[in-house]
Design a protein around this motif. Structure first.
Motif, mmCIF file in Angstrom:
data_model
loop_
_atom_site.group_PDB
_atom_site.id
_atom_site.type_symbol
_atom_site.label_atom_id
_atom_site.label_comp_id
_atom_site.label_asym_id
_atom_site.label_seq_id
_atom_site.Cartn_x
_atom_site.Cartn_y
_atom_site.Cartn_z
ATOM 1 N N VAL A 1 4.345 -2.916 -23.120
ATOM 2 C CA VAL A 1 3.369 -3.987 -22.933
ATOM 3 C C VAL A 1 2.456 -3.937 -24.152
ATOM 4 N N THR A 2 2.607 -4.905 -25.034
ATOM 5 C CA THR A 2 1.865 -4.887 -26.299
ATOM 6 C C THR A 2 1.027 -6.141 -26.481
ATOM 7 N N THR A 3 0.831 -6.906 -25.417
ATOM 8 C CA THR A 3 0.154 -8.192 -25.516
ATOM 9 C C THR A 3 -1.213 -8.207 -24.832
ATOM 10 N N LEU A 4 -1.672 -7.064 -24.344
ATOM 11 C CA LEU A 4 -2.941 -7.020 -23.615
ATOM 12 C C LEU A 4 -4.144 -7.158 -24.530
ATOM 13 N N PRO B 1 0.072 0.875 -21.744
ATOM 14 C CA PRO B 1 0.180 -0.332 -22.568
ATOM 15 C C PRO B 1 -0.474 -0.128 -23.929
ATOM 16 N N VAL B 2 -0.085 -0.965 -24.875
ATOM 17 C CA VAL B 2 -0.661 -0.951 -26.216
ATOM 18 C C VAL B 2 -1.538 -2.189 -26.345
ATOM 19 N N CYS B 3 -2.718 -2.012 -26.910
ATOM 20 C CA CYS B 3 -3.659 -3.120 -27.073
ATOM 21 C C CYS B 3 -3.195 -4.076 -28.166
ATOM 22 N N ALA B 4 -3.308 -5.375 -27.904
ATOM 23 C CA ALA B 4 -3.039 -6.385 -28.921
ATOM 24 C C ALA B 4 -4.349 -6.819 -29.574
ATOM 25 N N ALA B 5 -5.438 -6.724 -28.827
ATOM 26 C CA ALA B 5 -6.758 -7.119 -29.321
ATOM 27 C C ALA B 5 -7.799 -6.347 -28.525
ATOM 28 N N PRO B 6 -8.992 -6.218 -28.994
ATOM 29 C CA PRO B 6 -9.572 -6.723 -30.229
ATOM 30 C C PRO B 6 -9.019 -5.978 -31.442
ATOM 31 N N MET B 7 -9.318 -6.477 -32.612
ATOM 32 C CA MET B 7 -8.785 -5.935 -33.858
ATOM 33 C C MET B 7 -9.007 -4.426 -33.967
ATOM 34 N N ALA B 8 -10.167 -3.939 -33.517
ATOM 35 C CA ALA B 8 -10.482 -2.511 -33.622
ATOM 36 C C ALA B 8 -9.521 -1.642 -32.814
ATOM 37 N N LEU B 9 -8.889 -2.216 -31.785
ATOM 38 C CA LEU B 9 -7.975 -1.448 -30.935
ATOM 39 C C LEU B 9 -6.519 -1.882 -31.071
ATOM 40 N N ALA B 10 -6.254 -2.899 -31.853
ATOM 41 C CA ALA B 10 -4.898 -3.430 -31.980
ATOM 42 C C ALA B 10 -3.915 -2.339 -32.384
ATOM 43 N N GLY C 1 0.785 -1.229 0.000
ATOM 44 C CA GLY C 1 0.000 0.000 0.000
ATOM 45 C C GLY C 1 0.815 1.278 0.000
ATOM 46 N N SER C 2 2.104 1.209 0.262
ATOM 47 C CA SER C 2 2.956 2.406 0.252
ATOM 48 C C SER C 2 3.527 2.714 -1.129
ATOM 49 N N LEU C 3 3.304 1.829 -2.115
ATOM 50 C CA LEU C 3 3.856 2.049 -3.452
ATOM 51 C C LEU C 3 3.323 3.333 -4.077
ATOM 52 N N THR C 4 4.239 4.149 -4.551
ATOM 53 C CA THR C 4 3.870 5.342 -5.318
ATOM 54 C C THR C 4 4.307 5.201 -6.771
ATOM 55 N N THR C 5 5.273 4.320 -7.027
ATOM 56 C CA THR C 5 5.810 4.132 -8.372
ATOM 57 C C THR C 5 5.911 2.642 -8.674
ATOM 58 N N LEU C 6 5.347 2.245 -9.824
ATOM 59 C CA LEU C 6 5.376 0.851 -10.240
ATOM 60 C C LEU C 6 5.752 0.789 -11.720
ATOM 61 N N HIS C 7 6.828 0.069 -12.004
ATOM 62 C CA HIS C 7 7.278 -0.113 -13.391
ATOM 63 C C HIS C 7 7.014 -1.553 -13.806
ATOM 64 N N LEU C 8 6.149 -1.720 -14.803
ATOM 65 C CA LEU C 8 5.821 -3.033 -15.360
ATOM 66 C C LEU C 8 6.168 -3.103 -16.844
ATOM 67 N N SER C 9 6.982 -2.187 -17.311
ATOM 68 C CA SER C 9 7.272 -2.098 -18.744
ATOM 69 C C SER C 9 7.950 -3.365 -19.257
ATOM 70 N N ASN C 10 7.694 -3.622 -20.537
ATOM 71 C CA ASN C 10 8.330 -4.730 -21.253
ATOM 72 C C ASN C 10 8.074 -6.102 -20.620
ATOM 73 N N ASN C 11 6.841 -6.315 -20.175
ATOM 74 C CA ASN C 11 6.390 -7.624 -19.720
ATOM 75 C C ASN C 11 5.301 -8.084 -20.685
ATOM 76 N N PRO C 12 5.182 -9.387 -20.924
ATOM 77 C CA PRO C 12 4.145 -9.882 -21.836
ATOM 78 C C PRO C 12 2.779 -10.040 -21.149
ATOM 79 N N LEU C 13 2.332 -8.997 -20.453
ATOM 80 C CA LEU C 13 1.065 -9.050 -19.726
ATOM 81 C C LEU C 13 -0.091 -9.368 -20.657
ATOM 82 N N GLN C 14 -0.904 -10.335 -20.245
ATOM 83 C CA GLN C 14 -2.075 -10.711 -21.022
ATOM 84 C C GLN C 14 -3.360 -10.551 -20.216
ATOM 85 N N SER C 15 -3.255 -10.689 -18.907
ATOM 86 C CA SER C 15 -4.444 -10.660 -18.064
ATOM 87 C C SER C 15 -4.182 -9.825 -16.814
ATOM 88 N N ILE C 16 -5.113 -8.914 -16.523
ATOM 89 C CA ILE C 16 -5.004 -8.084 -15.322
ATOM 90 C C ILE C 16 -6.346 -8.122 -14.601
#
Length: 180
Positions: free
Chosen positions: A118-121, A148-157, A84-99
């Motif tokens: 993050v381009t796999t969401l 992050p950049v959307c990977a899907a759906p096609m309209a937002l890829a 709960g004390s986090l003010t800064t979180l770096h998750l860049s360049n991970n293959p995140l698919q589900s949040i």
């Protein structure tokens, strides 16, 4: 075609007015996975460690968590419990698919969230994440490259999540289809 720039950070690059210069060492942690990270004051550097999930057992005083350049694919409702004390979180360049919708709920003090590279969401049902990014103010709205950049759906890829204006609804009957 989308290009991504790396905004990866390391503990030596993060400076706060509340920490003095401390030599990085293994994190004092109650959980075994956090000990694989390096800590310097209130900064935990877990970048480029090949992690597949968020480590546990950090000192609750940690304010900066660097998880960039790992292999994290999922953020669950318990990924950030006790941080709960986090003010800064770096998750860049991970293959995140589900949040999970509640993944960031414990982070009430969060001000900077870097999800660049993050381009796999799959961006269905991520209106809440877009709203969170916009709510962080300077983190995503003035620096959309941290979104992050959307990977899907096609309209937002290929589109940066924080800059999307289209509300996307998912139809769960087939697990794949999304419609605007």
């Amino acid at each position: 075609t989308s290009t991504s720039t790396s905004n990866s950070a390391s503990a030596s690059e993060i400076e706060t007015s509340t920490t003095s210069t401390i030599t990085a060492s293994a994190c004092p942690a109650t959980g075994p996975s956090a000990s694989a990270c390096m800590c310097s004051g209130v900064v935990a550097d877990c970048s480029a460690r090949g992690l597949t999930s968020v480590p546990t057992g950090f000192d609750p005083a940690i304010t900066t968590l660097l998880l960039n350049d790992n292999a994290i694919t999922t953020l669950t409702s318990t990924s950030f419990t006790g941080l709960g004390s986090l003010t800064t979180l770096h998750l860049s360049n991970n293959p995140l698919q589900s949040i999970a919708t509640t993944a960031f709920a414990p982070l009430t003090l969060l001000r900077t969230l870097d999800m660049s590279g993050v381009t796999t969401l799959h961006c269905c049902d991520l209106e809440w994440l877009r709203a969170l990014g916009r709510g962080l103010g300077t983190s995503w709205t003035s620096a959309p490259a941290m979104s992050p950049v959307c990977a899907a759906p096609m309209a937002l890829a290929g589109r940066v999540l924080v800059e999307t204006t289209q509300t996307v609804l998912c139809y769960r009957f087939d697990g794949l289809g999304c419609a605007p």
